[in-house]
Design a protein around this motif. Structure first.
Motif, PDB file in Angstrom:
ATOM      1  N   GLU A  22      -7.684  24.218  13.757  1.00  0.00           N
ATOM      2  CA  GLU A  22      -6.508  24.959  14.105  1.00  0.00           C
ATOM      3  C   GLU A  22      -6.142  26.253  14.574  1.00  0.00           C
ATOM      4  O   GLU A  22      -4.997  26.776  14.999  1.00  0.00           O
ATOM      5  CB  GLU A  22      -5.371  24.054  12.874  1.00  0.00           C
ATOM      6  CG  GLU A  22      -5.697  24.736  11.584  1.00  0.00           C
ATOM      7  CD  GLU A  22      -6.545  24.266  10.452  1.00  0.00           C
ATOM      8  OE1 GLU A  22      -6.075  23.919   9.467  1.00  0.00           O
ATOM      9  OE2 GLU A  22      -7.196  23.420  11.069  1.00  0.00           O
ATOM     10  N   SER A  23      -6.767  26.988  14.126  1.00  0.00           N
ATOM     11  CA  SER A  23      -6.323  28.664  14.106  1.00  0.00           C
ATOM     12  C   SER A  23      -7.111  28.650  15.603  1.00  0.00           C
ATOM     13  O   SER A  23      -6.295  29.359  16.683  1.00  0.00           O
ATOM     14  CB  SER A  23      -8.314  29.327  13.557  1.00  0.00           C
ATOM     15  OG  SER A  23      -7.214  29.194  12.078  1.00  0.00           O
ATOM     16  N   TYR A  26      -3.834  26.554  17.740  1.00  0.00           N
ATOM     17  CA  TYR A  26      -3.222  27.902  17.233  1.00  0.00           C
ATOM     18  C   TYR A  26      -3.471  29.084  18.484  1.00  0.00           C
ATOM     19  O   TYR A  26      -2.245  28.692  19.608  1.00  0.00           O
ATOM     20  CB  TYR A  26      -2.549  27.937  16.267  1.00  0.00           C
ATOM     21  CG  TYR A  26      -1.878  29.386  16.241  1.00  0.00           C
ATOM     22  CD1 TYR A  26      -0.292  29.116  16.352  1.00  0.00           C
ATOM     23  CD2 TYR A  26      -1.819  30.548  16.245  1.00  0.00           C
ATOM     24  CE1 TYR A  26       0.774  29.915  16.040  1.00  0.00           C
ATOM     25  CE2 TYR A  26      -0.556  31.767  16.570  1.00  0.00           C
ATOM     26  CZ  TYR A  26       0.972  31.020  16.286  1.00  0.00           C
ATOM     27  OH  TYR A  26       1.469  31.986  16.207  1.00  0.00           O
ATOM     28  N   GLU A  27      -3.855  29.401  19.084  1.00  0.00           N
ATOM     29  CA  GLU A  27      -4.472  30.698  19.795  1.00  0.00           C
ATOM     30  C   GLU A  27      -4.190  29.708  21.129  1.00  0.00           C
ATOM     31  O   GLU A  27      -3.829  30.339  22.211  1.00  0.00           O
ATOM     32  CB  GLU A  27      -6.131  31.212  19.510  1.00  0.00           C
ATOM     33  CG  GLU A  27      -5.868  31.881  18.020  1.00  0.00           C
ATOM     34  CD  GLU A  27      -4.847  33.135  18.189  1.00  0.00           C
ATOM     35  OE1 GLU A  27      -4.449  33.800  19.855  1.00  0.00           O
ATOM     36  OE2 GLU A  27      -4.263  33.154  17.350  1.00  0.00           O
ATOM     37  N   ASN A  29      -3.008  26.774  22.725  1.00  0.00           N
ATOM     38  CA  ASN A  29      -1.973  26.723  22.395  1.00  0.00           C
ATOM     39  C   ASN A  29      -0.429  27.520  22.932  1.00  0.00           C
ATOM     40  O   ASN A  29       0.541  27.232  23.299  1.00  0.00           O
ATOM     41  CB  ASN A  29      -0.715  25.488  22.021  1.00  0.00           C
ATOM     42  CG  ASN A  29      -2.089  23.999  21.832  1.00  0.00           C
ATOM     43  OD1 ASN A  29      -2.110  23.545  22.920  1.00  0.00           O
ATOM     44  ND2 ASN A  29      -1.839  23.443  20.793  1.00  0.00           N
ATOM     45  N   SER A  30      -0.809  28.813  22.284  1.00  0.00           N
ATOM     46  CA  SER A  30      -0.034  30.246  22.572  1.00  0.00           C
ATOM     47  C   SER A  30      -0.232  30.947  23.793  1.00  0.00           C
ATOM     48  O   SER A  30       0.662  31.781  24.358  1.00  0.00           O
ATOM     49  CB  SER A  30      -0.365  30.939  21.312  1.00  0.00           C
ATOM     50  OG  SER A  30       0.293  30.612  20.372  1.00  0.00           O
ATOM     51  N   LEU A  68      -2.975  18.049  12.358  1.00  0.00           N
ATOM     52  CA  LEU A  68      -2.283  19.143  11.718  1.00  0.00           C
ATOM     53  C   LEU A  68      -1.144  19.304  11.164  1.00  0.00           C
ATOM     54  O   LEU A  68      -0.075  19.803  10.395  1.00  0.00           O
ATOM     55  CB  LEU A  68      -1.721  20.140  13.455  1.00  0.00           C
ATOM     56  CG  LEU A  68      -2.751  20.445  14.346  1.00  0.00           C
ATOM     57  CD1 LEU A  68      -2.722  20.668  15.699  1.00  0.00           C
ATOM     58  CD2 LEU A  68      -3.736  21.803  13.509  1.00  0.00           C
ATOM     59  N   ASP A  72       0.290  20.191   7.643  1.00  0.00           N
ATOM     60  CA  ASP A  72       1.277  21.037   7.255  1.00  0.00           C
ATOM     61  C   ASP A  72       2.207  20.522   6.605  1.00  0.00           C
ATOM     62  O   ASP A  72       3.386  21.245   5.425  1.00  0.00           O
ATOM     63  CB  ASP A  72       2.373  21.000   9.437  1.00  0.00           C
ATOM     64  CG  ASP A  72       2.142  21.974  10.411  1.00  0.00           C
ATOM     65  OD1 ASP A  72       1.524  22.517  10.308  1.00  0.00           O
ATOM     66  OD2 ASP A  72       2.431  22.378  11.527  1.00  0.00           O
ATOM     67  N   ILE A  99       5.296  29.207  14.070  1.00  0.00           N
ATOM     68  CA  ILE A  99       4.045  28.661  14.202  1.00  0.00           C
ATOM     69  C   ILE A  99       4.803  27.047  15.193  1.00  0.00           C
ATOM     70  O   ILE A  99       3.928  26.180  16.211  1.00  0.00           O
ATOM     71  CB  ILE A  99       3.592  27.937  13.281  1.00  0.00           C
ATOM     72  CG1 ILE A  99       2.501  29.812  12.627  1.00  0.00           C
ATOM     73  CG2 ILE A  99       2.488  27.443  13.246  1.00  0.00           C
ATOM     74  CD1 ILE A  99       1.865  29.377  11.766  1.00  0.00           C
ATOM     75  N   HIS A 102       5.421  27.360  18.416  1.00  0.00           N
ATOM     76  CA  HIS A 102       3.861  27.303  19.965  1.00  0.00           C
ATOM     77  C   HIS A 102       3.647  25.921  19.994  1.00  0.00           C
ATOM     78  O   HIS A 102       3.359  26.002  20.975  1.00  0.00           O
ATOM     79  CB  HIS A 102       3.473  28.862  19.324  1.00  0.00           C
ATOM     80  CG  HIS A 102       4.346  29.752  19.274  1.00  0.00           C
ATOM     81  ND1 HIS A 102       4.301  30.749  20.814  1.00  0.00           N
ATOM     82  CD2 HIS A 102       3.703  30.716  18.182  1.00  0.00           C
ATOM     83  CE1 HIS A 102       4.515  32.067  19.698  1.00  0.00           C
ATOM     84  NE2 HIS A 102       4.517  32.523  19.208  1.00  0.00           N
ATOM     85  N   ARG A 103       3.650  25.401  19.060  1.00  0.00           N
ATOM     86  CA  ARG A 103       3.110  24.190  18.863  1.00  0.00           C
ATOM     87  C   ARG A 103       4.038  23.440  19.941  1.00  0.00           C
ATOM     88  O   ARG A 103       3.161  22.182  20.018  1.00  0.00           O
ATOM     89  CB  ARG A 103       2.920  23.671  17.351  1.00  0.00           C
ATOM     90  CG  ARG A 103       1.462  24.193  16.936  1.00  0.00           C
ATOM     91  CD  ARG A 103       1.840  23.582  15.542  1.00  0.00           C
ATOM     92  NE  ARG A 103       0.460  24.045  14.902  1.00  0.00           N
ATOM     93  CZ  ARG A 103      -0.193  24.037  13.589  1.00  0.00           C
ATOM     94  NH1 ARG A 103       0.550  22.839  12.554  1.00  0.00           N
ATOM     95  NH2 ARG A 103      -1.092  24.551  13.280  1.00  0.00           N
TER      96      ARG A 103
END
Length: 104
Positions: A22-23, A26-27, A29-30, A68, A72, A99, A102-103
Motif C-alpha cells: 500500500e505504501s 499510495y505513492e 496513485n499520488s 486497501l 482502511d 489519503i 488521493h486514492r
C-alpha cells in the motif's frame, strides 16, 4: 517470471522488504515516479522491485483495492475503539481524508 509481492500475516509486502504494497500504491496513485518511490522507500532496494510492485498492483487492481478498503476498515475500527486527545484525533482524521482523496 519473478514474484514481487507476497502475502504475510499482516498484509501484502514487496518480497524481501518491510515495505507494504500500500505504501508503493499510495505513492504511485499520488503521481510519484518509480524513482521517487525508491527514494522515499530505499528499503525497496531497486527500481526493479518498484516496477514489480506497480505491475502487481495494475495486474491485480480489483484485489488490491479491496485489500486497501479492508485495511482502511480495520484501521477505522481500531481508531474508533481508542481514546485519543481531541487535537491528535483531528489531525489523524485530516490525514485519513487526504489519503482517501488521493486514492479516488
Amino acid at each position: 517470471m519473478r514474484d514481487y509481492v507476497e502475502k504475510r500475516n499482516t498484509g501484502l509486502f514487496v518480497i524481501g522488504t518491510r515495505v507494504a504494497l500500500e505504501s508503493v500504491v499510495y505513492e504511485y496513485n499520488s503521481g510519484a515516479s518509480p524513482e521517487s518511490i525508491l527514494l522515499a522507500y530505499p528499503g525497496l532496494g531497486s527500481l526493479e522491485n518498484v516496477y514489480g510492485a506497480i505491475t502487481y498492483y495494475l495486474a491485480n487492481c480489483n484485489e488490491v483495492e479491496s485489500y486497501l478498503k479492508e485495511t482502511d476498515g480495520l484501521w477505522e475500527s481500531m481508531r474508533s475503539q481508542q481514546r485519543l486527545p481531541e487535537q491528535l484525533r483531528q489531525r489523524l482524521e485530516r490525514a485519513r481524508q487526504e489519503i482517501a482523496i488521493h486514492r479516488s
